[in-house]
Motif scaffolding. Sequence first.
Motif, PDB file in Angstrom:
ATOM      1  N   UNK A 156       0.832  -1.213   0.000  1.00  0.00           N
ATOM      2  CA  UNK A 156       0.000   0.000   0.000  1.00  0.00           C
ATOM      3  C   UNK A 156       0.860   1.254   0.000  1.00  0.00           C
ATOM      4  N   UNK A 157       1.901   1.260   0.812  1.00  0.00           N
ATOM      5  CA  UNK A 157       2.790   2.429   0.889  1.00  0.00           C
ATOM      6  C   UNK A 157       3.499   2.668  -0.432  1.00  0.00           C
ATOM      7  N   UNK A 158       3.993   1.605  -1.038  1.00  0.00           N
ATOM      8  CA  UNK A 158       4.719   1.760  -2.305  1.00  0.00           C
ATOM      9  C   UNK A 158       3.787   2.183  -3.435  1.00  0.00           C
ATOM     10  N   UNK A 159       2.584   1.655  -3.415  1.00  0.00           N
ATOM     11  CA  UNK A 159       1.590   2.055  -4.430  1.00  0.00           C
ATOM     12  C   UNK A 159       1.273   3.543  -4.271  1.00  0.00           C
ATOM     13  N   UNK A 160       1.137   3.990  -3.045  1.00  0.00           N
ATOM     14  CA  UNK A 160       0.869   5.405  -2.784  1.00  0.00           C
ATOM     15  C   UNK A 160       2.058   6.283  -3.194  1.00  0.00           C
ATOM     16  N   UNK A 161       3.282   5.800  -2.968  1.00  0.00           N
ATOM     17  CA  UNK A 161       4.471   6.556  -3.382  1.00  0.00           C
ATOM     18  C   UNK A 161       4.488   6.743  -4.903  1.00  0.00           C
ATOM     19  N   UNK A 162       4.149   5.685  -5.620  1.00  0.00           N
ATOM     20  CA  UNK A 162       4.125   5.783  -7.086  1.00  0.00           C
ATOM     21  C   UNK A 162       3.041   6.764  -7.521  1.00  0.00           C
ATOM     22  N   UNK A 163       1.868   6.682  -6.926  1.00  0.00           N
ATOM     23  CA  UNK A 163       0.779   7.595  -7.287  1.00  0.00           C
ATOM     24  C   UNK A 163       1.180   9.047  -6.999  1.00  0.00           C
ATOM     25  N   UNK A 164       1.842   9.272  -5.872  1.00  0.00           N
ATOM     26  CA  UNK A 164       2.299  10.630  -5.543  1.00  0.00           C
ATOM     27  C   UNK A 164       3.343  11.134  -6.553  1.00  0.00           C
ATOM     28  N   UNK A 165       4.260  10.255  -6.935  1.00  0.00           N
ATOM     29  CA  UNK A 165       5.296  10.636  -7.915  1.00  0.00           C
ATOM     30  C   UNK A 165       4.661  10.934  -9.281  1.00  0.00           C
TER      31      UNK A 165
END
Length: 172
Positions: A156-165
């Motif tokens: 979940x955290x990594x998916x959110x990081x990608x979405x933010x980037x």
Amino acid sequence: MAWEWVPPVSAAGGAVLGAWVGAVTTWLTAKGTRDHALELARADRQQQRFAEAYLDLVTYLEHFGQWAHTLRPLYEPAGHERRPMPSAEQQARCRALVAAYGSDAIKGLYKSYNETIGEIINADLLIGLALQSGRDAGVNEPEQWERLRGLLKQESERREQIADQVSAELST
């Protein structure tokens, strides 16, 4: 009398030269405007391609996240069917989009995300093995459940990081 032709010829030559300079100047100005318009159109097309590729990437990650988070529910009602993992074709398309359009930051985040997904698949397989074979499998089932919970949080955290980037890159 020999010099009578000089003023009219000079005037005519000046007019021709002036017209030629004006035409060249107009042509160069128009060419610059056309070149600028073409460059803007190229930039718009490129931005549109990035936006479409990144939208596909985020959609794919959401599908993978939904799959991962329904993989091993703590309670499975009768008739519960697992959500299918994104197809090999979807995975290949996503990898191709990242390779073709992804920034270095997106490529790095995507690699980390895929490593986490691989770990989730591994934990799921080990839990399945432990459930089928019991202690004979040599798998510490509670440890694998704990590992899976941590990996799902990481996913979940990594998916959110990608979405933010993606959001940051598309807003510039």
